[in-house]
Design a protein around this motif. Structure first.
Motif, mmCIF file in Angstrom:
data_model
loop_
_atom_site.group_PDB
_atom_site.id
_atom_site.type_symbol
_atom_site.label_atom_id
_atom_site.label_comp_id
_atom_site.label_asym_id
_atom_site.label_seq_id
_atom_site.Cartn_x
_atom_site.Cartn_y
_atom_site.Cartn_z
ATOM 1 N N GLY A 22 -1.376 1.989 8.257
ATOM 2 C CA GLY A 22 -0.986 2.656 7.019
ATOM 3 C C GLY A 22 -1.219 4.151 7.064
ATOM 4 N N LEU A 28 3.706 6.268 3.162
ATOM 5 C CA LEU A 28 3.549 5.695 1.833
ATOM 6 C C LEU A 28 3.082 6.775 0.871
ATOM 7 C CD1 LEU A 28 1.595 2.449 2.770
ATOM 8 C CD2 LEU A 28 4.045 2.668 2.340
ATOM 9 N N TRP A 36 -2.024 -0.028 -0.618
ATOM 10 C CA TRP A 36 -2.402 -0.180 0.790
ATOM 11 C C TRP A 36 -3.889 0.115 0.983
ATOM 12 C CZ3 TRP A 36 1.008 -2.085 4.314
ATOM 13 C CH2 TRP A 36 0.569 -2.152 5.629
ATOM 14 N N ASN A 37 -4.345 1.221 0.412
ATOM 15 C CA ASN A 37 -5.748 1.604 0.558
ATOM 16 C C ASN A 37 -6.681 0.589 -0.100
ATOM 17 O OD1 ASN A 37 -5.164 3.901 2.048
ATOM 18 N ND2 ASN A 37 -5.047 5.197 0.251
ATOM 19 N N THR A 40 -6.866 -2.564 2.056
ATOM 20 C CA THR A 40 -7.695 -2.345 3.230
ATOM 21 C C THR A 40 -9.172 -2.360 2.864
ATOM 22 O OG1 THR A 40 -5.941 -1.072 4.302
ATOM 23 C CG2 THR A 40 -8.175 -0.739 5.118
ATOM 24 N N SER A 77 -5.489 -8.885 -0.643
ATOM 25 C CA SER A 77 -5.013 -7.825 0.255
ATOM 26 C C SER A 77 -3.604 -8.111 0.748
ATOM 27 C CB SER A 77 -5.972 -7.667 1.443
ATOM 28 O OG SER A 77 -7.250 -7.264 0.987
ATOM 29 N N TYR A 81 -0.567 -5.505 0.379
ATOM 30 C CA TYR A 81 0.146 -4.999 1.557
ATOM 31 C C TYR A 81 1.640 -5.266 1.427
ATOM 32 C CZ TYR A 81 -4.179 -4.332 4.334
ATOM 33 O OH TYR A 81 -5.384 -3.920 4.820
ATOM 34 N N ALA A 84 3.234 -2.979 -1.075
ATOM 35 C CA ALA A 84 3.317 -1.619 -0.545
ATOM 36 C C ALA A 84 4.482 -1.473 0.428
ATOM 37 C CB ALA A 84 2.008 -1.246 0.154
#
Length: 116
Positions: A22, A28, A36-37, A40, A77, A81, A84
């Motif tokens: 990412g 992004l 995404w962050n 993660t 998650s 993901y 995203a």
């Protein structure tokens, strides 16, 4: 074989690899970058918690907590993901199930501590 330990290690590996992808392989921004962050961070934190459990105990409520963390990381998650990367925003309705799994894991960990 310690399946929880293996699942925790693979979940942690995936979180680090996807985080790096990412940061360096995707362009992004906005909500997608935030998703995404967050995916993660939550995936890695709960993989570490599950790995600590796998190393410290072999059975009981605490072991169930570890599996709840893994399930939560996959659902929470994974959905973030996917969104995203362009999956329909309606998938966001599934994300709270992962959050409930995280909360279940922490509740089981607390219950295990009380029982000891």
């Amino acid at each position: 074989m310690n399946r929880l330990g293996l699942a925790a290690a693979l979940t942690g590996f995936a979180a680090v690899a996807l985080g790096a992808f990412g940061a360096h392989g995707l362009s992004l921004n906005g909500d997608a970058l935030d998703w995404w962050n967050k995916a993660t961070l939550y995936g890695l934190v709960h993989a570490a918690a599950a790995l600590a459990i796998a190393i410290s105990v072999q059975a009981g409520l605490l072991r169930r907590a570890g599996w709840a963390f893994i399930l939560g990381a996959v659902i929470f998650s994974g959905c973030l993901y996917a969104m995203a990367l362009g999956a329909p925003r309606g998938l966001g309705a599934v994300v709270p199930l992962g959050g409930v799994s995280f909360l279940t894991g922490w509740a089981l960990a607390a219950a295990s501590a009380v029982r000891r």
